[in-house]
Scaffold this motif. Sequence first.
Motif, PDB file in Angstrom:
ATOM      1  N   GLY A 373      32.595 -20.048  10.781  1.00 45.76           N
ATOM      2  CA  GLY A 373      31.845 -19.171  11.645  1.00 45.76           C
ATOM      3  C   GLY A 373      30.752 -18.496  10.692  1.00 45.76           C
ATOM      4  O   GLY A 373      31.001 -18.134   9.273  1.00 45.76           O
ATOM      5  N   GLY A 374      29.473 -18.205  11.189  1.00 43.88           N
ATOM      6  CA  GLY A 374      28.544 -17.521  10.442  1.00 43.88           C
ATOM      7  C   GLY A 374      28.405 -16.021  11.173  1.00 43.88           C
ATOM      8  O   GLY A 374      29.028 -15.061  10.792  1.00 43.88           O
ATOM      9  N   SER A 375      27.601 -15.933  12.232  1.00 39.99           N
ATOM     10  CA  SER A 375      27.570 -14.717  12.998  1.00 39.99           C
ATOM     11  C   SER A 375      26.713 -15.332  14.211  1.00 39.99           C
ATOM     12  O   SER A 375      26.295 -16.714  14.402  1.00 39.99           O
ATOM     13  CB  SER A 375      26.772 -13.636  12.474  1.00 39.99           C
ATOM     14  N   MET A 376      26.568 -14.555  15.415  1.00 38.98           N
ATOM     15  CA  MET A 376      26.068 -14.814  16.554  1.00 38.98           C
ATOM     16  C   MET A 376      24.503 -14.861  16.304  1.00 38.98           C
ATOM     17  O   MET A 376      23.878 -15.796  17.246  1.00 38.98           O
ATOM     18  CB  MET A 376      26.164 -13.931  17.610  1.00 38.98           C
ATOM     19  N   GLY A 377      23.882 -14.892  15.393  1.00 37.62           N
ATOM     20  CA  GLY A 377      22.565 -14.893  15.209  1.00 37.62           C
ATOM     21  C   GLY A 377      22.075 -15.678  13.903  1.00 37.62           C
ATOM     22  O   GLY A 377      20.818 -15.566  13.782  1.00 37.62           O
ATOM     23  N   HIS A 399      36.448 -18.797   5.300  1.00 33.27           N
ATOM     24  CA  HIS A 399      36.539 -18.982   6.740  1.00 33.27           C
ATOM     25  C   HIS A 399      35.366 -18.382   7.493  1.00 33.27           C
ATOM     26  O   HIS A 399      35.578 -18.430   8.691  1.00 33.27           O
ATOM     27  CB  HIS A 399      37.872 -18.113   7.013  1.00 33.27           C
ATOM     28  N   GLY A 400      34.350 -17.797   6.766  1.00 38.38           N
ATOM     29  CA  GLY A 400      33.128 -17.371   7.602  1.00 38.38           C
ATOM     30  C   GLY A 400      32.395 -16.721   6.603  1.00 38.38           C
ATOM     31  O   GLY A 400      32.388 -17.303   5.380  1.00 38.38           O
ATOM     32  N   ALA A 401      31.512 -15.901   6.972  1.00 38.83           N
ATOM     33  CA  ALA A 401      30.576 -15.265   6.127  1.00 38.83           C
ATOM     34  C   ALA A 401      31.130 -14.214   5.510  1.00 38.83           C
ATOM     35  O   ALA A 401      30.832 -13.762   4.319  1.00 38.83           O
ATOM     36  CB  ALA A 401      29.341 -14.560   7.076  1.00 38.83           C
ATOM     37  N   GLY A 440      28.819  -4.171  17.030  1.00 38.55           N
ATOM     38  CA  GLY A 440      29.790  -4.115  15.580  1.00 38.55           C
ATOM     39  C   GLY A 440      29.736  -5.562  15.020  1.00 38.55           C
ATOM     40  O   GLY A 440      30.332  -5.478  13.998  1.00 38.55           O
ATOM     41  N   GLU A 441      29.294  -6.631  15.872  1.00 33.80           N
ATOM     42  CA  GLU A 441      29.286  -7.868  15.249  1.00 33.80           C
ATOM     43  C   GLU A 441      27.833  -8.272  14.940  1.00 33.80           C
ATOM     44  O   GLU A 441      27.391  -9.377  14.885  1.00 33.80           O
ATOM     45  CB  GLU A 441      29.842  -8.752  16.272  1.00 33.80           C
ATOM     46  N   ALA A 442      26.928  -7.322  14.651  1.00 35.20           N
ATOM     47  CA  ALA A 442      25.646  -7.569  14.419  1.00 35.20           C
ATOM     48  C   ALA A 442      25.458  -8.526  13.161  1.00 35.20           C
ATOM     49  O   ALA A 442      26.207  -8.330  12.252  1.00 35.20           O
ATOM     50  CB  ALA A 442      24.893  -6.440  14.183  1.00 35.20           C
ATOM     51  N   ALA A 445      25.703  -7.347   9.742  1.00 36.72           N
ATOM     52  CA  ALA A 445      26.956  -6.792   9.329  1.00 36.72           C
ATOM     53  C   ALA A 445      27.803  -7.546   8.574  1.00 36.72           C
ATOM     54  O   ALA A 445      28.758  -7.411   7.987  1.00 36.72           O
ATOM     55  CB  ALA A 445      27.977  -6.291  10.723  1.00 36.72           C
ATOM     56  N   TYR A 446      27.214  -8.924   8.428  1.00 35.46           N
ATOM     57  CA  TYR A 446      28.046  -9.876   7.576  1.00 35.46           C
ATOM     58  C   TYR A 446      27.189 -10.292   6.260  1.00 35.46           C
ATOM     59  O   TYR A 446      26.063 -10.173   6.197  1.00 35.46           O
ATOM     60  CB  TYR A 446      28.418 -11.254   8.567  1.00 35.46           C
ATOM     61  N   LYS A 447      27.877 -11.021   5.382  1.00 33.87           N
ATOM     62  CA  LYS A 447      27.218 -11.603   4.229  1.00 33.87           C
ATOM     63  C   LYS A 447      26.492 -12.713   4.695  1.00 33.87           C
ATOM     64  O   LYS A 447      26.512 -13.276   5.928  1.00 33.87           O
ATOM     65  CB  LYS A 447      28.107 -11.834   3.136  1.00 33.87           C
TER      66      LYS A 447
END
Length: 476
Positions: A373-377, A399-401, A440-442, A445-447
Amino acid sequence: MDINRFTKVSDTAWRLEPQGAMRVPAVIYADEALLADMDDKVAEQASNVAMLPGIVQASYAMPDAHWGYGFPIGGVAAFDAEQGGVVSAGGVGFDVSCGVRTLLTGLDHRAIEAVQPRLADALFAGIPAGLGSTGQIHLRDQQMTDMLRGGAAWAVERSFGQPEDLERIEERGQMAGADPEAVSQQARKRQRNEMGTLGSGNHYLEVQHITRVFDPDVAAAFGLAEGQVVVSIHCGSRGLGHQIGTEFLREMAIAAQGHGIDLPDRELACAPIHSEIGQRYLGAMRAAINCALANRQILTHLAREVFAEVLPDANLRLLYDVSHNTCKTERHVVDGRDRELYVHRKGATRAFGPGHPDLPEALRGVGQPVLIGGSMGTASYILVGTNEGERLSFNSACHGAGRAMSRHQATRQWRGRALVDELAARGILIRSPSLRGVAGEAPGAYKDVSRVVQASHDAGLARLVARVEPMVCIKG
Ligand code: 5GP
Ligand code: MN
Ligand code: MN
């Protein structure tokens, strides 16, 4: 983090030599920039894990690693039961067997564009999402026991999906060695109405289109081509797994001293694999794996019902289902010897290479799909496991960003409504019961997920196959 503390093994592998009570080195896979940006806590936690009894080879952190409870998220550690090895509830994580499954649809992205808002609304109506959300399935105690033993195979028997689905699920949809008796009444109670629900926050069902193919041969073997649409589901064992994690962390922390284990950090609560509590945890944790596999199977069935309604030409076939919060008994060659190990992956994806006997025949020649997964955007990625991954990380990848900031920080920095509007303007439709949850999931907010998967690729943990981008995201 200060990168001068590390021995540089390669551009994407950094080692902390054993010091103090460390029994093995700690190795972090990341490029220099990811490592420099990484939380200091990752090195500290990976080093603490390296102190646990019976740890084999090294304590690892993946390129998406960040601070976690005891073990880092993105942490991998393997233990040998015959050398006093331990099992740790904190090394698996609270959401036992949280994972991703990706379904092929046979649709072109233009087919989605034609019905996008209607598909988003129908999925949102058909997929129970949100904190404490309940589904249409209510399990009595005996049914719960059957589910905890049967996993996705139990769900298929109850007509949630097709027998062919099972082929493409880790453990063929049913984790052996589950002990429903080891699952408390409280854990069962929390799960009674939660089967077939997505849960909150970071969990999602996403309609994605393939925007780049990196490896045409593997992509073809996976059934992926540019412009095609896939559906990815990310969720885990809901209240049941969380309850099991909570109970065993407490119990293991109390029992550790009695087992003669000197914990460098109370949060690393663990127990010898051969102890009564160790065995009981493994039985409960495997039951929770079955709960997660059944849950993703039911959600798949619900998604198929929605697609049959909105896009009757769709044929949702499972590419693969893989967990990223587990402890698995696996055979790996260490120091030239084939050994049975208890491999903890907490926020790390199992990534078996070509030829691995546990892979379904259709995938054995190419290797296991690694679903990130990355993020919703932003983009998400599909990779494939490698053979060198065994030596590098017991066949594990990111497992994700990975979070770059806490959920709390993110909710102060972003507004859910504004995010939903911005993404809609970019053609990405978000549906969620909680705008605060969305904030919270912007994506910010992820790498940077592209960097994270590139580092995994460069390190040889898994190889890039395809990039996907979101069209519709149902967020918990
Ligand atoms: P975790 O299992 O640690 O909760 O999350 C796994 C990964 O999922 C995160 O590191 C993040 O990169 C990714 N992720 C979180 N939310 C979304 C989403 O809405 N869509 C996609 N594609 N990925 C997400
Ligand atoms: Mn989860
Ligand atoms: Mn997860």
